[in-house]
Design an enzyme around this catalytic site. Structure first.
Site, short mmCIF file in Angstrom:
data_model
loop_
_atom_site.label_atom_id
_atom_site.label_comp_id
_atom_site.label_asym_id
_atom_site.label_seq_id
_atom_site.Cartn_x
_atom_site.Cartn_y
_atom_site.Cartn_z
N GLN A 1 9.97 -2.48 18.01
CA GLN A 1 11.29 -1.97 18.71
C GLN A 1 11.86 -3.30 19.53
O GLN A 1 13.19 -3.34 19.28
CB GLN A 1 10.87 -1.16 19.81
CG GLN A 1 10.29 0.25 19.15
CD GLN A 1 9.68 1.05 20.42
OE1 GLN A 1 9.49 0.71 21.51
NE2 GLN A 1 9.31 2.46 20.04
N SER B 1 4.12 -2.46 9.44
CA SER B 1 4.38 -2.59 10.85
C SER B 1 5.81 -3.09 11.26
O SER B 1 6.24 -2.84 12.18
CB SER B 1 3.32 -3.33 11.46
OG SER B 1 2.03 -2.83 11.17
N THR B 2 6.34 -3.79 10.41
CA THR B 2 7.63 -4.50 10.83
C THR B 2 8.66 -3.17 11.22
O THR B 2 9.39 -3.41 12.18
CB THR B 2 8.09 -5.63 9.55
OG1 THR B 2 7.32 -6.49 9.39
CG2 THR B 2 9.48 -5.86 10.04
N TRP C 1 8.48 -0.84 12.51
CA TRP C 1 8.03 -0.08 13.86
C TRP C 1 8.48 -1.00 15.14
O TRP C 1 8.26 -0.58 16.31
CB TRP C 1 6.60 0.28 14.12
CG TRP C 1 6.37 1.37 12.98
CD1 TRP C 1 5.81 1.33 11.74
CD2 TRP C 1 6.63 2.56 12.92
NE1 TRP C 1 5.52 2.24 11.08
CE2 TRP C 1 6.26 3.37 11.78
CE3 TRP C 1 7.34 3.44 14.03
CZ2 TRP C 1 6.44 4.77 11.44
CZ3 TRP C 1 7.53 4.91 13.71
CH2 TRP C 1 7.02 5.43 12.47
N LYS D 1 0.75 -1.47 0.05
CA LYS D 1 -0.10 0.19 -0.19
C LYS D 1 0.93 1.28 0.25
O LYS D 1 0.43 2.24 -0.28
CB LYS D 1 -0.92 0.02 1.15
CG LYS D 1 -1.85 -0.65 1.09
CD LYS D 1 -2.86 -0.70 2.26
CE LYS D 1 -3.49 0.70 2.87
NZ LYS D 1 -4.59 0.60 3.84
N GLU E 1 11.55 -10.04 27.75
CA GLU E 1 10.42 -9.30 27.85
C GLU E 1 9.34 -10.24 28.55
O GLU E 1 9.59 -11.20 29.06
CB GLU E 1 9.97 -8.85 26.38
CG GLU E 1 11.02 -7.88 25.52
CD GLU E 1 10.60 -7.68 24.05
OE1 GLU E 1 9.55 -7.95 23.88
OE2 GLU E 1 11.39 -7.17 23.62
N LEU F 1 7.38 -11.26 14.95
CA LEU F 1 8.33 -11.24 13.93
C LEU F 1 8.71 -12.66 13.63
O LEU F 1 8.97 -12.94 12.42
CB LEU F 1 9.52 -10.31 14.30
CG LEU F 1 9.36 -8.95 14.45
CD1 LEU F 1 10.70 -8.20 14.73
CD2 LEU F 1 8.95 -8.16 13.19
N ARG G 1 1.30 -9.67 28.46
CA ARG G 1 0.81 -8.27 28.07
C ARG G 1 -0.59 -8.00 28.74
O ARG G 1 -1.08 -6.88 29.16
CB ARG G 1 0.85 -7.90 26.83
CG ARG G 1 2.39 -7.64 26.39
CD ARG G 1 2.41 -7.68 24.75
NE ARG G 1 3.90 -6.97 24.26
CZ ARG G 1 4.32 -7.00 23.19
NH1 ARG G 1 3.55 -7.19 22.26
NH2 ARG G 1 5.57 -6.76 22.94
N GLU H 1 0.54 -10.97 10.92
CA GLU H 1 -0.17 -10.63 11.96
C GLU H 1 -1.82 -10.69 10.93
O GLU H 1 -2.70 -11.18 11.76
CB GLU H 1 -0.28 -8.94 12.27
CG GLU H 1 -1.09 -8.67 12.99
CD GLU H 1 -0.97 -7.26 13.67
OE1 GLU H 1 -1.78 -6.55 14.18
OE2 GLU H 1 -0.04 -6.51 13.27
N HIS I 1 -1.19 -2.74 23.90
CA HIS I 1 -0.01 -2.98 24.64
C HIS I 1 0.04 -2.11 25.92
O HIS I 1 -0.61 -1.02 25.71
CB HIS I 1 1.13 -2.13 23.67
CG HIS I 1 2.54 -2.50 23.75
ND1 HIS I 1 3.25 -1.92 25.20
CD2 HIS I 1 3.37 -3.26 23.41
CE1 HIS I 1 4.45 -2.47 25.34
NE2 HIS I 1 4.82 -3.24 24.15
N ASP J 1 -7.20 -4.81 5.53
CA ASP J 1 -7.60 -4.85 4.35
C ASP J 1 -7.40 -6.41 4.27
O ASP J 1 -8.43 -6.84 3.38
CB ASP J 1 -6.45 -4.30 3.47
CG ASP J 1 -6.50 -2.93 3.56
OD1 ASP J 1 -7.52 -2.01 3.84
OD2 ASP J 1 -5.54 -2.11 3.63
N HIS K 1 -2.33 -2.78 19.66
CA HIS K 1 -1.13 -3.11 19.39
C HIS K 1 -1.18 -4.20 18.14
O HIS K 1 -0.48 -3.99 17.50
CB HIS K 1 -0.50 -3.23 20.43
CG HIS K 1 1.17 -3.72 20.24
ND1 HIS K 1 1.75 -2.78 19.51
CD2 HIS K 1 1.98 -4.85 20.56
CE1 HIS K 1 3.01 -3.18 19.44
NE2 HIS K 1 3.14 -4.55 19.87
N ARG L 1 -0.69 -12.87 22.56
CA ARG L 1 0.51 -12.92 21.83
C ARG L 1 1.50 -12.91 22.98
O ARG L 1 1.68 -11.84 23.53
CB ARG L 1 0.69 -12.40 20.70
CG ARG L 1 2.31 -12.16 20.14
CD ARG L 1 2.44 -11.61 18.86
NE ARG L 1 2.38 -9.88 19.11
CZ ARG L 1 3.31 -9.22 19.49
NH1 ARG L 1 4.49 -9.90 19.44
NH2 ARG L 1 3.04 -8.04 19.55
#
Length: 553
Positions: free
Chosen positions: A62, A57-58, A60, A50, A129, A401, A299, A384, A250, A229, A360, A395
């Site tokens: 972190q 998203s990948t 972003w 697009k 994490e 990833l 989370r 996703e 998140h 979409d 998130h 998740r």
């Protein structure tokens, strides 16, 4: 609740041009680009995205990518942590695929050119994490893991002359043959926004890797392209969508004030993994006693704890205390988050960071088997947009990833063994429709209030009623904003249906009128389909009684 009647296909001009390839890949994140690179040996591959190919998203992401890469860790330990986070709904076989194939997939990513952070001796620098009992999160650039992975994949794709890319293009609907199998896609090349940009791509297989649905909500960590979409396209094509009620909020998103909307800055879970902790407005820690891992609980546990503190105190955010890091650790380990905070007038070296939960990640999505095949022959999904069975009700941090990487590779291997034949598209008799783009701000407000972190029968019913009225507002003529609005309305309708049907609280689905987890009645998944018999059809929930490994095959 009034049941919204969503369009069975997008109203659009007839295709003005046609092309033919072997495989169409929709999306250019870690899942889509990995699938394209792996599928190129099968024939011609076309990637449709697009925005520019490096968007999505990948970039972003972190925190990092989770895999058992340390001698002190094992796939079995990773499996256990993932199953716990999934709150009883993860498919153990899908998780086993993830954790056993994951380490080699990450090593191959490094061979491809992705550069991860290392310790002095040359080994990978691994952190922890929420929900992980081992240090297994590989990261790059401190807190720029997704950007580095995306850089390496984009470079590899651009080096491959046999992979074509169409940027600034929105895929509209699936073309299907008489037997119901995939025959290709229709798409609109946005470019200058000309309506004659609609075309048709015939293909032997379509791989959905279009990302998530974060723009359903007023505040999200997702980019503006995340308008659901792929899920909407799959629903309109008759594909099964599973576990859509499990939207992960998140817990630590930078709070920018009551009026903040759209994509919000994420404060990675890795910050808590390095020792930061949550406090209330009195400076008191509140995660002790909530979970054995306290501030590093899964989370859903942390997000609920923050929401409870907010409700009890009447405040609209809590705080993250990372002042103990000092200036150097912030600059070296979390440079992106440091810059983001400072750009909004917050210095985390010396100040508390205001945080609140925001949309998130979608743990559910288009159902696939362990090879990435959906319920529509020739349509595959990964990343996703897909529901592989890995995430269950919630998740585990940094598994996203890895899931995109592992299952994209599996899809390519499946196609290599049995690439479908090229089929002739059949006439499409589905009823077309289009929702006006003007409804999106109100749709986002309705979803945030009625289907956000805290849900109830009354709130979901009100949201459904309001959504039904919004869907009745037609667009005057087709265009990208209206197609996106229709996709958002379609996915919102399905999500409300699923969240209304599941009368319990589990993982990231929190019903205040059914506050307890109910394994006796709700230990299975919810599947949604969009019937196409008439124009009053709506997403219909079908309960899967048992969440067993066989249920995902």
């Amino acid at each position: 609740m009034t049941a919204p009647a969503v369009p069975q296909r997008l109203a659009a001009p007839e295709p003005g041009w046609t092309d033919t390839v072997d495989v169409v890949v929709i999306g250019s994140g870690i899942a889509g680009l990995t699938a394209a690179l792996r599928a190129r040996e099968l024939g011609s591959v076309l990637v449709v995205t697009k925005d520019v190919v490096a968007s999505g998203s990948t970039q972003w992401a972190q925190g990092g990518i989770a895999a058992a890469l340390s001698p002190e860790d094992s796939p079995e330990d990773h499996l256990k942590d993932t199953l716990v986070a999934g709150a009883g709904l993860s498919d153990p076989e899908a998780v086993r695929v993830l954790v056993t194939e994951g380490p080699d997939a990450v090593r191959d990513l490094i061979e491809l050119g992705a550069v991860f952070d290392k310790v002095a001796g040359g080994d990978l620098s691994l952190t922890r994490e929420g929900g992980h009992h081992r240090n297994r999160i590989a990261h790059a650039g401190g807190d720029a893991t997704g950007a580095e992975i995306e850089r390496a994949l984009v470079a590899a794709v651009k080096r491959a002359p046999d992979i074509r890319i169409i940027e600034h293009a929105l895929v509209l609907d699936l073309l299907k043959a008489e037997d119901g199998a995939v025959a290709g896609v229709t798409l609109h090349v946005m470019g200058e926004g000309q309506l004659d940009g609609v075309g048709a791509i015939r293909s032997r297989a379509v791989i959905l890797a279009s990302g998530g649905l974060g723009q359903l909500y007023a505040a999200t960590t997702n980019p503006s392209v995340s308008t659901g979409d792929g899920m909407a396209l799959a629903l309109r094509a008759g594909a099964k969508v599973r576990d859509l009620e499990f939207i992960q909020f998140h817990p630590t998103v930078l709070w920018l004030g009551k009026g903040a909307k759209g994509q919000q800055p994420l404060v990675s879970e890795a910050v808590r993994g390095e020792g930061a902790f949550l406090v209330d407005h009195e400076g008191k820690r509140f995660m002790q006693g909530q979970h054995e891992l306290a501030d590093l609980a899964p989370r859903d546990i942390v997000a609920k704890a923050i929401m409870r503190q907010m409700l009890a105190s009447g405040k609209d955010h809590m705080f993250l205390d990372a002042r103990g890091f000092g200036d150097e650790k912030w600059r070296v380990r979390f440079p992106t988050i440091l810059a983001s905070c400072r750009s909004h007038g917050i210095d985390p070296v010396h100040e508390l960071i205001p945080v609140a939960p925001a949309c998130h990640y979608s743990s559910g999505g288009v159902w696939t088997d362990l090879q990435g095949q959906t319920s529509v022959p020739g349509l595959y999904a990964c990343g996703e947009v897909a529901c592989t069975g890995v995430h269950g009700a919630n998740r585990l941090a940094s598994n996203s990833l890895l899931e995109g990487l592992v299952f994209a590779r599996r899809i390519a291997a499946t196609l290599a063994a049995d690439l479908p034949v090229l089929r002739e598209p059949a006439p499409d008799h589905r009823v077309p429709g289009l929702v006006a783009a003007d409804v999106v701000p109100e749709l986002q407000r309705v979803m945030t209030v009625g289907a956000g972190v805290i849900r109830s029968a009354s709130g979901l019913s009100e949201a459904g009623d309001r959504l039904a009225k919004l869907i009745e507002q037609p667009a005057e003529q087709p265009g990208t904003p209206d197609w996106e609005a229709t996709n958002l309305a379609t996915v919102a309708s399905a999500l409300i249906e699923a969240a209304t049907t599941r009368e319990e609280s589990r993982g990231s689905h929190w019903r205040e009128d059914y506050p307890d987890r109910d394994d006796e009645h709700w230990s299975g998944s919810l599947d949604l389909t969009l019937p196409s018999e008439d124009d009053s059809a709506r997403p219909a929930a079908k309960f899967v009684a048992q969440a067993t490994p066989e249920g995902n095959k």
